[in-house]
Design a protein around this motif. Structure first.
Motif, short mmCIF file in Angstrom:
data_model
loop_
_atom_site.label_atom_id
_atom_site.label_comp_id
_atom_site.label_asym_id
_atom_site.label_seq_id
_atom_site.Cartn_x
_atom_site.Cartn_y
_atom_site.Cartn_z
N ALA A 291 4.23 22.05 -11.06
CA ALA A 291 4.08 23.49 -11.28
C ALA A 291 5.18 24.25 -10.56
N LEU A 292 5.50 23.83 -9.34
CA LEU A 292 6.56 24.52 -8.60
C LEU A 292 7.90 24.34 -9.29
N GLU A 293 8.19 23.11 -9.72
CA GLU A 293 9.47 22.87 -10.39
C GLU A 293 9.58 23.70 -11.67
N ALA A 294 8.50 23.76 -12.44
CA ALA A 294 8.51 24.53 -13.68
C ALA A 294 8.64 26.02 -13.38
N LEU A 295 7.93 26.50 -12.35
CA LEU A 295 8.00 27.92 -11.99
C LEU A 295 9.43 28.28 -11.58
N GLY A 296 10.10 27.38 -10.87
CA GLY A 296 11.47 27.65 -10.46
C GLY A 296 12.46 27.59 -11.59
N SER A 297 12.06 27.02 -12.74
CA SER A 297 12.95 26.92 -13.90
C SER A 297 12.54 27.88 -15.02
N ALA A 298 11.57 28.74 -14.76
CA ALA A 298 11.03 29.61 -15.81
C ALA A 298 12.09 30.54 -16.37
N ARG A 299 12.02 30.76 -17.68
CA ARG A 299 12.92 31.67 -18.36
C ARG A 299 12.18 32.74 -19.15
N VAL A 300 10.88 32.56 -19.34
CA VAL A 300 10.07 33.52 -20.09
C VAL A 300 8.79 33.79 -19.31
N ALA A 301 8.41 35.06 -19.21
CA ALA A 301 7.13 35.44 -18.60
C ALA A 301 6.29 36.17 -19.63
N VAL A 302 5.06 35.71 -19.81
CA VAL A 302 4.10 36.37 -20.71
C VAL A 302 3.00 36.93 -19.82
N LEU A 303 2.83 38.23 -19.84
CA LEU A 303 1.93 38.90 -18.91
C LEU A 303 0.79 39.58 -19.65
N ASP A 304 -0.42 39.36 -19.16
CA ASP A 304 -1.57 40.13 -19.64
C ASP A 304 -1.44 41.55 -19.10
N LYS A 305 -2.04 42.51 -19.76
CA LYS A 305 -1.93 43.90 -19.29
C LYS A 305 -3.03 44.26 -18.31
N THR A 306 -4.28 44.25 -18.79
CA THR A 306 -5.38 44.77 -17.99
C THR A 306 -5.66 43.88 -16.79
N GLY A 307 -5.55 44.45 -15.61
CA GLY A 307 -5.81 43.71 -14.38
C GLY A 307 -4.61 42.95 -13.88
N THR A 308 -3.56 42.87 -14.69
CA THR A 308 -2.34 42.17 -14.27
C THR A 308 -1.22 43.17 -14.05
N GLY A 435 6.71 47.62 -11.91
CA GLY A 435 8.10 47.79 -12.31
C GLY A 435 9.05 47.00 -11.44
N ARG A 436 8.83 47.04 -10.15
CA ARG A 436 9.69 46.30 -9.22
C ARG A 436 9.54 44.80 -9.44
N THR A 437 8.33 44.35 -9.78
CA THR A 437 8.11 42.93 -10.04
C THR A 437 8.90 42.47 -11.25
N VAL A 438 8.88 43.27 -12.32
CA VAL A 438 9.63 42.90 -13.53
C VAL A 438 11.11 42.81 -13.22
N ARG A 439 11.64 43.75 -12.45
CA ARG A 439 13.07 43.71 -12.10
C ARG A 439 13.40 42.47 -11.27
N ARG A 440 12.51 42.11 -10.34
CA ARG A 440 12.76 40.92 -9.52
C ARG A 440 12.69 39.65 -10.36
N LEU A 441 11.80 39.61 -11.33
CA LEU A 441 11.72 38.43 -12.20
C LEU A 441 13.01 38.26 -12.99
N ARG A 442 13.55 39.35 -13.49
CA ARG A 442 14.81 39.26 -14.22
C ARG A 442 15.94 38.82 -13.30
N ALA A 443 15.95 39.33 -12.08
CA ALA A 443 16.98 38.94 -11.12
C ALA A 443 16.87 37.46 -10.76
N ALA A 444 15.64 36.92 -10.83
CA ALA A 444 15.42 35.51 -10.49
C ALA A 444 15.79 34.58 -11.64
N GLY A 445 16.17 35.12 -12.81
CA GLY A 445 16.63 34.27 -13.89
C GLY A 445 15.81 34.32 -15.16
N LEU A 446 14.71 35.10 -15.19
CA LEU A 446 13.92 35.18 -16.42
C LEU A 446 14.64 36.05 -17.43
#
Length: 753
Positions: A291-308, A435-446
């Motif tokens: 899971a850690l290796e896959a998380l570190g290689s992630a290129r796509v994030a799919v996010l639920d809206k409500t509660g997330t 918003g800051r989370t989405v920007r950090r995810l993109r900076a991390a390679g997503l």
């Protein structure tokens, strides 16, 4: 078994090798016997580790060690064999230490799981097995004890949540708030009404993940073994060529000794396991190394809206009072009767009043009509709060109904003595760290961030637009979410984040499923590969950054170690590095690379605010909440001008101007002169706050324009209505944008890590 054998093995070979060195000073021949014994003794555990690896479908690393040990025995290079034996034992010991060190935080989760609970019954307290607690039971948790089940507080309490969230400061929770299992009670004992069984509590899902993480080795070790599978024939081939070309078997053994990468390859799982520990410290528990290796290689994030991406519960976002009433007056009246209701909207109303520090009077004769509302007596007035059956009759009522439709908000009407005095608009707001989370995810390679929701398209599009997401799909059923996750996986390793039962299938379908453990369902936690322990979506960005960092260290360890081993093999092949020297060189390489892998335990170098900066941010953040009344007054004044310059409208304008001048402008000027210079120095960027300062200037300009209207001779007149409305609506829009920018860009940093 393997760890125990490793300790015995290392102790034995070290003592035997040292004994040989001592004997060598008196009798070199006898010393060779000691070293031969150490080498021969090492063959047995090394061969056993090969068998274990083969059973686990791993092959390559320990095979070279066995060949090197046997080779040194054959050619009589006993000292080299003893050094190889010490090297192999040291590597396994270091690996065992690193694993225990890295999993200490995960083990703490298991150790804290309570086994018993004190349940309040008619005859007093009774101790029962924690599995016997059922929803509705009142559990007494004493100071220093861990809350055993998820529940609702029956009194105010203070908790230590550091093991789950990493935050060191005690957290105060109020009566009626939900409390998670796993947190530690401080101060005084507290009663908790169980909301679930222990098996269904969020902490149970965390414990399950921690147990699996402690039991499983990092699957990335298979990558290292694949490298060794290639490296093994290369090393054997080089040794064979040396034998054929030179006829020197001793030189060939030196090649095998130099090529022994057993501890080196253990450096990879050390880095991965260390990364898992680092992630756990910031509140992200991963199921295993894969899971850690896959998380570190992630290129796509799919996010639920409500509660997330949103808070996940209704919040009062606007208050519209009837003519003659104020926003605070309407909210106070509504909260007086709602404080005795159990409806989810009622708790939002009471929370809004508490946040605004409004006095809430006790209500009498409170009665609730399920699905309709709650009524009671507040002072001498009969009050009703809830839905309305009749169509809006007055202009302001129709405006509220229209605003609710456009904003996708739920209107809660407030009536006193048979007349509507105002309405509260409730909506599930966006998390300000989203918003800051989405920007950090993109900076991390997503490369792609997508949102899935069962909500209406209009609501979904607003959220996606605010966050700058790549795509959004509304009205998603669980099957639709699964299908979309599978579709996104074709574009790269995909992470799915959710918290509800309906998210569980999609979490299981993703490469990495991440569940929010604070308020997430047990089904989501069980289907996930990782759990975010606290209620902060930015922990997702923390987890991605840590995983990528750990994976990068693992690959650097493998690449550097293997490269150095190849160079040493070359020296051994041409006779410049004897077997003993090769063993010592390989020992140094392996130990250095394993220690380098432990860097994954260290925190990432994020900017940390100075304590004085954090205090300033917290202060102005709190003032934003208190200034909601001022912002409401500006909007109410603008709305009140729709029917022209009436006496009530003119008074609302004067009231709004007075509040803005007396409360808002001092706040903005204090930010400009106290907070912004500190932030400029903190970021070491003189332009960091320039856009926000421009916002302050625009606010001041609009307030001056409003003041000029009020200073006109003859008072407010009908010909000023259009410009006044434009000024007030403009001020309202600027304030909303400016406050949101400050909260997302600055204030969220006060409690981020």
């Amino acid at each position: 078994m393997r760890a125990r054998l490793g300790h015995v093995f290392l102790t034995g070979v070290v003592l035997t090798t040292v004994a040989g060195g001592v004997v060598w000073l008196q009798d070199p021949h006898s010393a060779r016997i000691w070293w031969a014994v150490a080498t021969a003794a090492a063959v047995v555990p090394a061969a056993w580790w090969v068998v274990e690896d083969i059973r686990a479908k791993r092959f390559g690393a320990d095979v070279l060690a066995v060949l090197a040990l046997v080779g040194t025995l054959v050619v009589g290079e006993y000292l080299a064999g003893a050094v190889v034996a010490v090297m192999v034992g040291t590597g396994h010991a270091l690996d065992d230490y690193a694993r225990r060190r890295a999993r200490r935080d995960l083990s703490a989760l298991l150790d804290r799981a309570p086994q018993h609970a004190q349940v309040r019954q008619a005859g007093g307290l009774r101790e029962v097995e924690v599995d016997a607690v059922v929803p509705g039971d009142v559990v007494v948790v004493r100071p220093g004890e861990v809350v055993p089940v998820d529940g609702v507080l029956l009194g105010d309490a203070t908790f230590d949540e550091s093991v789950l969230t990493g935050e060191p400061d005690p957290v105060n929770r109020l009566r009626g708030e939900r409390v998670r299992s796993g947190v530690l009670v401080e101060g005084t004992a507290v009663d908790v009404q169980a909301a679930s069984t222990a098996q269904e509590s969020t902490y149970a899902g965390v414990v399950k993940l921690a147990e699996e993480a402690a039991a499983m080795s990092a699957p990335v070790v298979r990558v290292a073994d694949r490298i060794a599978t290639v490296f093994l024939p290369v090393a054997v081939l080089v040794a064979g060529l040396v034998t054929v070309m030179t006829g020197d078997l001793t030189r060939a053994v030196a090649v095998l000794v130099t090529a022994t990468p057993c501890p080196l390859l253990l450096a990879v799982p050390v880095a991965i396991t260390a990364g898992m520990s680092r992630a756990a410290r910031v509140g992200v528990v991963l199921r295993d190394g894969q899971a850690l290796e896959a998380l570190g290689s992630a290129r796509v994030a799919v996010l639920d809206k409500t509660g997330t991406l949103t808070v996940g519960r209704p919040v009062v976002v606007d208050i519209v009072p009837a003519p003659g009433w104020t926003a605070s007056g309407v909210l106070g009246v509504a909260a007086s009767v709602e404080q005795l209701s159990t409806h989810v909207l009622a708790s939002a109303v009471v929370e809004a009043a508490r946040t605004a520090e409004l006095p809430v009077e006790p209500a009498q004769d409170v009665h609730e009509r399920p699905g309709h509302g709650v009524g009671g007596r507040v002072g001498s007035s009969t009050v009703f709060v809830g839905a309305r059956d009749e169509e809006p009759a007055q202009d302001w009522e129709r405006a509220v109904a229209g605003k609710a439709r456009l904003d996708a908000a739920t209107p809660v009407w407030v009536k006193a003595d048979g007349k509507f005095i105002g309405a509260l608009l409730l909506r599930d707001p966006l998390r300000r760290e989203a918003g800051r989370t989405v920007r950090r995810l993109r900076a991390a390679g997503l490369r792609r961030v997508v949102m899935l929701t069962g909500d209406r398209p209009a609501v979904a599009q607003d959220v996606a637009g605010m966050l700058g997401l790549d795509d959004v799909v509304a009205r998603c059923a669980p099957a639709d979410k699964v299908a979309r996750v599978r579709e996104e996986r074709s574009g790269g390793i995909t992470v799915m984040v959710g918290d509800g039962i309906n998210d569980a299938p999609a979490l299981a379908a993703a490469d990495v499923g991440v569940a929010l453990g604070n308020r997430g369902s047990a089904a989501a936690a069980q289907a996930a590969d990782a759990i975010i322990l606290d209620d902060r979506i930015d922990r997702l960005a923390d987890g991605v950054e840590i995983a990528a960092h750990a994976k990068r260290i693992a690959l650097q360890s493998a690449t550097a170690g293997m490269g150095l081993a190849v160079v040493a093999m070359g020296f051994a092949a041409v006779g410049l590095l004897p077997a003993v020297g090769g063993a010592l060189v390989q020992e140094a390489i392996d130990v250095a690379v394993i220690l380098y892998s432990l860097r994954a335990l260290l925190p990432l170098r994020h900017r940390r605010m100075r304590p004085e900066t954090t205090r300033l941010l917290a202060r102005f953040d709190a003032e934003h909440t208190l200034l909601q009344e001022v912002r409401d007054a500006v909007r109410v004044a603008a709305d009140g001008l729709h029917a022209g310059m009436t006496a009530d409208a003119a008074e609302a304008v004067r009231h709004a101007h007075r509040l803005v001048v007396e409360r808002l402008l001092p706040h903005e000027r204090a930010e400009e002169h106290e907070l912004y210079p500190v932030l400029t120095a903190e970021f070491d960027d003189q332009h960091a706050t320039v856009p926000m300062s421009r916002g302050h200037a625009e606010i001041e300009r609009l307030v001056r324009r409003l003041g000029r209207h009020l200073d006109e001779s003859g008072g407010l007149t009908a010909d000023q209505v259009d410009d006044l409305r434009a000024t007030l609506y403009g001020l309202d829009a600027v304030l909303r944008l400016h406050f949101a920018q400050e909260e997302e860009s600055y204030f969220v940093l006060a409690d981020s890590r």
